[in-house]
Structures are given as C-alpha cells and as structure tokens.
Design a protein around this motif. Structure first.
Motif, PDB file in Angstrom:
ATOM      1  N   ALA A 112       0.851  -1.194   0.000  1.00 58.95           N
ATOM      2  CA  ALA A 112       0.000   0.000   0.000  1.00 58.95           C
ATOM      3  C   ALA A 112       0.891   1.250   0.000  1.00 58.95           C
ATOM      4  O   ALA A 112       0.664   2.202  -0.752  1.00 58.95           O
ATOM      5  N   ARG A 128      -8.475   6.999  -5.135  1.00 59.78           N
ATOM      6  CA  ARG A 128      -8.371   5.908  -4.136  1.00 59.78           C
ATOM      7  C   ARG A 128      -8.646   4.534  -4.759  1.00 59.78           C
ATOM      8  O   ARG A 128      -7.987   3.556  -4.443  1.00 59.78           O
ATOM      9  N   SER A 132      -6.017   1.568  -4.910  1.00 62.79           N
ATOM     10  CA  SER A 132      -6.316   0.268  -4.305  1.00 62.79           C
ATOM     11  C   SER A 132      -6.076  -0.850  -5.318  1.00 62.79           C
ATOM     12  O   SER A 132      -5.466  -1.880  -5.000  1.00 62.79           O
ATOM     13  N   ALA A 143      -4.583  -3.974  -1.085  1.00 61.32           N
ATOM     14  CA  ALA A 143      -5.685  -3.167  -1.641  1.00 61.32           C
ATOM     15  C   ALA A 143      -6.514  -2.565  -0.514  1.00 61.32           C
ATOM     16  O   ALA A 143      -7.059  -1.469  -0.639  1.00 61.32           O
ATOM     17  N   ARG A 144      -6.591  -3.281   0.629  1.00 59.67           N
ATOM     18  CA  ARG A 144      -7.439  -2.825   1.743  1.00 59.67           C
ATOM     19  C   ARG A 144      -6.735  -1.795   2.617  1.00 59.67           C
ATOM     20  O   ARG A 144      -7.402  -1.029   3.304  1.00 59.67           O
ATOM     21  N   VAL A 146      -5.199   0.713   1.634  1.00 59.39           N
ATOM     22  CA  VAL A 146      -5.337   2.025   1.006  1.00 59.39           C
ATOM     23  C   VAL A 146      -6.559   2.745   1.598  1.00 59.39           C
ATOM     24  O   VAL A 146      -6.752   3.941   1.415  1.00 59.39           O
ATOM     25  N   CYS A 153     -13.132  -5.708   0.123  1.00 56.80           N
ATOM     26  CA  CYS A 153     -12.452  -5.895  -1.165  1.00 56.80           C
ATOM     27  C   CYS A 153     -13.212  -6.964  -1.941  1.00 56.80           C
ATOM     28  O   CYS A 153     -13.360  -8.094  -1.476  1.00 56.80           O
TER      29      CYS A 153
END
Ligand code: DP6
Length: 323
Positions: A112, A128, A132, A143-144, A146, A153
């Motif tokens: 991230a 965003r 992600s 990805a989470r 971010v 997700c």
C-alpha cells in the motif's frame, strides 16, 4: 514532476479472509474480504527515480532486500513505468515497524505504501480506487490498506477495496506476537497449494460468501459479538482448508491453540473476545475497546514474554506530507 515521494501505510487484519486467487499474474482474488486497517505497525516507503541507474534497488530497513523481494518490487515498478511511460529505474527504501513475513500483514502495509509513493514519484494522479487496484497488484491484502478503518475488497477482475461505513461499535484488536520469525511458507505459496489440492477449499469459499453477508448485517446493527463469532469461524475455516492441503500447510502453533483456549475462557467469563489468525501463528483478538486492557492482561499471562500490542482503527495509506 515529482521524482521522489514518501508514503506511510498501516497493516489491516481481515475478519473475512482473502485466501485464493482466480488469476495469479493479475492478482485477482477468488473471494471477497473484509478488514480493519490498524493504527499500529506502519510502513514508511520512499520511491526515488534514478534515471541513470541500470536496475531497481530495494532497501528493506536499510539493508538490500533478498532477490525474491527485489523481483516482486521490480515487477510492481514495471506497472508504474508502463502507466507513466517513464522507463526509469527506482530506489525503493522501505521501513517496517513490524517483523517482515511473520503473518503480521507487512505485505499489506508494504505494497500500500509502495503504491502511494510509487504513483506520486512516477507522476501518476490516481484516485483511491485506482490506488487500491494498483496496491492489489503487489499483494491482494494491500488493496485494503489504502482504505482507512473498515474496508471491503470484492473478488474478481478489477478488484479493489472500498470503505465500509461502520458506526456503533468501538473495536480494538489485541495482537499477540507469539513468533516474529519469517514463516516457513509464504502466504502466496500456501494459498496456491490450498486452492490446487485442498478438498475443503471450495466449501470454505462458498461459506465465506455467507459469512460476508452476515458480517455486514452484524456491522450494520453494531453487534460486535456477532462480528467476532463470524470472524472467528471464517478464520478457523480458512486454516482448515490449509490443514487439508496436500501436503498440509499448518501455520497454527501449540501456543496459538493455548491463546485460543484463553479467548474461549474470557468469553465464558463474560468478556467478548474473538480470535483471528493469518499466515502465521500470531493471534489477533477482536474485542470492545473498553475491554482491551482486560483482554491484553489475560493474554499476557497466557503468553508470558510475548509482545502484546493493542490496535484500533487506523488511517488510509497516504503521502508523508499529507495529514
Ligand atoms: C491470510 O495478501 O499476503 O492474510 O496476495 O499473494 O500477496 P498475496 O497474499 P497476501 O495474503 C493475505 C492472506 C491472509 C488473509 C487476508 O489478509 O485477507
């Protein structure tokens, strides 16, 4: 154009786990996941373009990273080079405050932070959702990170994480660091083996959909006990898929089970506490913020000498200059 940027990201802990890919090259998760970004163990990463250099350089806590990590980061930088149309190599300097590769989500905070710093250094203006998606290409769990606080997700092509509005619960995550050493098998290799060989994998993936729906309802109604129950069963189910893999993948250690027993006892004594484990022996215990100290003290007595860290909801990955 900015040619260097620094970003900070925090790890997240999934309460509905991501385990298994639909496409390994494109890093497409086979299941949805839901997580809480923490306010502890940040990773700080600086990306600096070095147009004259021959190759990328990756420093991990001030030391050159191993070949595999360097390759993983270089492959990620290729995405940035392609998108920005700037072929320059880069120096990536990453500092973790959590042991790397110990199942404490260092790859989530790591990629991230790399996505946010890298996008800025290569002059890409990404929102965003795009950040992600980009972080996911490094590590799906990234990805989470971010996203601040609660994130969901989605599985499938183009997967990205988005914020999940949650109010009415005040959670804490008490982390018991039973073993900070690097794991014997990477989560990537373990999940590949699980999806390829475990007869339990499909059943868990299907039940995980039900878990997610029920978890969302529990979060909507502010029912922390229900959230905890679902998180615990989802994590144990994921570990069951690994135990059934051929050969078995076993991250849970004897000390993990001792902590799980203590968590059960706490519940029996009227303290709501629920456990979740990732690709390592360490246990993260979800509880009410008001109970965190009681839970931490009980676990300290159960796991003497092991670091215990209490986390709460943390911020999204961001550039160091941003607040
Ligand atoms: C058990 O995101 O580290 O922590 O996508 O291959 O990099 P790659 O794997 P990674 O796996 C995390 C798995 C987990 C569960 C979770 O965080 O959802």
């Amino acid at each position: 154009m900015t040619e260097a940027a620094t970003a900070i990201a925090h790890p997240n802990i999934a309460l509905i786990k991501y385990w298994g890919k639909a496409d390994e090259r494109l890093m497409i998760p086979a299941v949805d996941s839901l997580s809480m970004t923490l306010d502890v163990f940040p990773t700080t990463t600086t990306v600096r373009l070095t147009p004259g250099a021959g190759t990328d350089t990756v420093l991990l806590d001030g030391r050159p990273a191993d070949g595999e990590t360097t390759k993983r980061v270089a492959t990620f930088l290729d995405l940035l080079r392609e998108r920005s149309n700037r072929p320059a190599p880069a120096v990536v300097d990453t500092r973790n405050t959590v042991p790397t590769g110990a199942g404490l989500a260092s790859s989530a905070s790591g990629f991230a932070a790399l996505a946010v710093a890298g996008a800025a250094a290569f002059g890409l203006d990404l929102d965003r959702t795009e950040l992600s998606r980009l972080a996911r290409r490094g590590s799906v769990s990234a990805a989470r990170s971010v996203i601040a606080g609660w994130a969901i997700c989605h599985r499938g092509t183009g997967a990205f994480a988005e914020p999940l509005p949650v109010s009415g619960i005040d959670p804490a995550m008490v982390i018991v660091v039973l073993n900070a050493g690097a794991k014997a098998i990477s989560s990537r290799g373990a999940m590949r083996r699980t999806t390829e060989t475990s007869p339990l994998y499909q059943a868990w993936a299907e039940s995980s959909r039900v878990d997610l729906a029920e978890m969302r309802a529990a979060l909507d109604s502010g029912d922390l006990d229900r959230v905890g129950e679902i998180a615990e069963r989802n994590a144990l189910g994921m570990h069951a898929t690994m135990l059934a893999a051929r050969p078995a993948v076993r991250y849970l250690a004897p000390a993990t089970l001792t902590v799980l027993d203590r968590v059960l006892q706490l519940r029996g004594a009227g303290v709501p506490a629920y456990a979740t484990m990732d690709a390592g022996p360490n246990v993260k215990v979800l509880c009410r913020s008001a109970d965190a100290q009681t839970v931490a003290e009980a676990l300290r007595a159960t796991a003497p000498g092991c670091p215990i860290v209490t986390a709460r909801c943390g911020p999204a990955a961001r550039l160091a200059a941003e607040r």
